[in-house]
Design a protein around this motif. Structure first.
Motif, mmCIF file in Angstrom:
data_model
loop_
_atom_site.group_PDB
_atom_site.id
_atom_site.type_symbol
_atom_site.label_atom_id
_atom_site.label_comp_id
_atom_site.label_asym_id
_atom_site.label_seq_id
_atom_site.Cartn_x
_atom_site.Cartn_y
_atom_site.Cartn_z
ATOM 1 N N VAL A 113 0.382 1.276 -3.957
ATOM 2 C CA VAL A 113 -0.993 1.763 -4.088
ATOM 3 C C VAL A 113 -1.066 3.265 -3.845
ATOM 4 O O VAL A 113 -1.649 4.021 -4.648
ATOM 5 C CB VAL A 113 -1.933 1.015 -3.131
ATOM 6 N N SER A 114 -0.492 3.720 -2.740
ATOM 7 C CA SER A 114 -0.602 5.128 -2.399
ATOM 8 C C SER A 114 0.089 6.040 -3.409
ATOM 9 O O SER A 114 -0.550 6.933 -3.978
ATOM 10 C CB SER A 114 -0.054 5.359 -0.983
ATOM 11 N N PRO A 115 1.381 5.849 -3.713
ATOM 12 C CA PRO A 115 2.031 6.778 -4.645
ATOM 13 C C PRO A 115 1.620 6.594 -6.112
ATOM 14 O O PRO A 115 1.526 7.584 -6.845
ATOM 15 C CB PRO A 115 3.524 6.482 -4.451
ATOM 16 N N PHE B 221 0.829 -1.206 0.000
ATOM 17 C CA PHE B 221 0.000 0.000 0.000
ATOM 18 C C PHE B 221 0.863 1.256 0.000
ATOM 19 O O PHE B 221 0.633 2.190 -0.768
ATOM 20 C CB PHE B 221 -0.943 0.017 1.198
ATOM 21 N N ASN B 222 1.872 1.283 0.858
ATOM 22 C CA ASN B 222 2.665 2.499 1.011
ATOM 23 C C ASN B 222 3.663 2.727 -0.107
ATOM 24 O O ASN B 222 4.003 3.886 -0.399
ATOM 25 C CB ASN B 222 3.394 2.461 2.364
ATOM 26 N N LEU C 29 -3.090 6.193 -5.942
ATOM 27 C CA LEU C 29 -3.810 7.251 -5.235
ATOM 28 C C LEU C 29 -3.127 8.606 -5.358
ATOM 29 O O LEU C 29 -3.694 9.626 -4.950
ATOM 30 C CB LEU C 29 -3.964 6.879 -3.753
ATOM 31 N N LYS C 30 -1.899 8.614 -5.900
ATOM 32 C CA LYS C 30 -1.146 9.848 -6.132
ATOM 33 C C LYS C 30 -0.925 10.641 -4.852
ATOM 34 O O LYS C 30 -1.058 11.856 -4.795
ATOM 35 C CB LYS C 30 -1.845 10.735 -7.175
ATOM 36 N N ARG C 31 -0.588 9.911 -3.789
ATOM 37 C CA ARG C 31 -0.244 10.584 -2.551
ATOM 38 C C ARG C 31 0.894 9.829 -1.885
ATOM 39 O O ARG C 31 1.102 8.643 -2.143
ATOM 40 C CB ARG C 31 -1.450 10.683 -1.624
ATOM 41 N N GLU C 32 1.602 10.504 -1.032
ATOM 42 C CA GLU C 32 2.774 9.910 -0.394
ATOM 43 C C GLU C 32 2.368 8.794 0.561
ATOM 44 O O GLU C 32 1.437 8.935 1.356
ATOM 45 C CB GLU C 32 3.552 10.977 0.364
ATOM 46 N N GLY C 33 3.068 7.668 0.452
ATOM 47 C CA GLY C 33 2.832 6.574 1.369
ATOM 48 C C GLY C 33 3.665 6.715 2.625
ATOM 49 O O GLY C 33 4.591 7.536 2.698
ATOM 50 N N ASN C 34 3.339 5.906 3.612
ATOM 51 C CA ASN C 34 4.090 5.896 4.865
ATOM 52 C C ASN C 34 5.263 4.936 4.689
ATOM 53 O O ASN C 34 5.169 3.745 4.994
ATOM 54 C CB ASN C 34 3.172 5.453 6.008
#
Length: 218
Positions: free
Chosen positions: A113-115, A109-110, A118-123
């Motif tokens: 999936v996220s970057p 996910f981090n 979802l186009k956002r920074e993952g943890n």
């Protein structure tokens, strides 16, 4: 028969591989996370992958779906009938779906999936911690339990192997390879499973899709 979801989900891929090993024809209707497709929502009221349809019958949850597939197509028997073997196969399925996939999800996910989707920074700290501290004991656990036959139950392919192979596809997608020197049994086991015709094409398609979207963030 239709499966709703994305093959990048280990649960969706498990159903696709199980069906292929059963020689059952099944179509994948590719959907993203929490899709609002009405047919998908009818099959999976909570919006979780995979959803499944066979005519007027709908169900969700990968373990429920493969149980249905095993019942409608008894051979080859991928869920053993003998009580102890059956229990062991279902246990491995649960371990793969929960313990191994929980660790994998933090990484996938981090980093993916996220970057990428979802186009956002993952943890990334959470992902790195999972790879460094949570994954090694799991691979140690598996290394100690793979029989010489290369199959987890009854010395033949079962749901146990199909389920366990899936999170390792995603581990590969996030750049967490198996150290063959430290874990030779796991490395050989996963390589053999991922080379099967039922799963290898899905891995290739997923890698190509990820490369097209810019690769993997680690």
């Amino acid at each position: 028969m239709i499966v709703y979801g994305s093959s990048m989900s280990p649960f969706v891929r498990k159903v696709l591989v199980f069906a292929a090993e059963k020689n059952l024809a099944i179509d994948l209707k590719t959907l993203g996370l929490q899709a609002d497709d009405p047919e998908f929502r009818e099959a999976s009221p909570f919006g979780l992958m995979p959803g499944f349809r066979d005519g007027d019958f709908t169900i969700s949850d990968s373990s429920a779906i493969v149980a249905y597939l095993d019942a409608i197509q008894p051979e080859p028997a991928l869920i053993p009938a003998a009580p102890r073997s059956r229990a062991r196969a279902i246990w491995w399925d649960e371990i793969a779906d929960t313990v191994f996939t929980t660790c994998m999800r933090k990484m996938f996910f981090n980093r993916v999936v996220s970057p990428i989707f979802l186009k956002r920074e993952g943890n990334l700290a959470e992902a790195d911690h999972a790879e460094t501290h949570e994954l090694p004991p799991l691979i140690d656990f598996l290394e100690a339990r793979i029989p010489d036959s290369g199959f987890l139950v009854d010395d033949r392919l079962t749901l146990a192997d199909i389920a366990m192979a899936q999170p390792f596809v995603n581990f590969g997608h996030v750049g967490a390879p198996i150290d063959a020197d430290k874990h030779p049994k796991v490395a050989a086991y996963i390589a053999a499973m991922h080379a099967r015709p039922s799963i290898a094409p899905w891995i290739a398609l997923e890698r190509a899709a990820l490369e097209k979207r810019g690769g993997i963030t680690k």
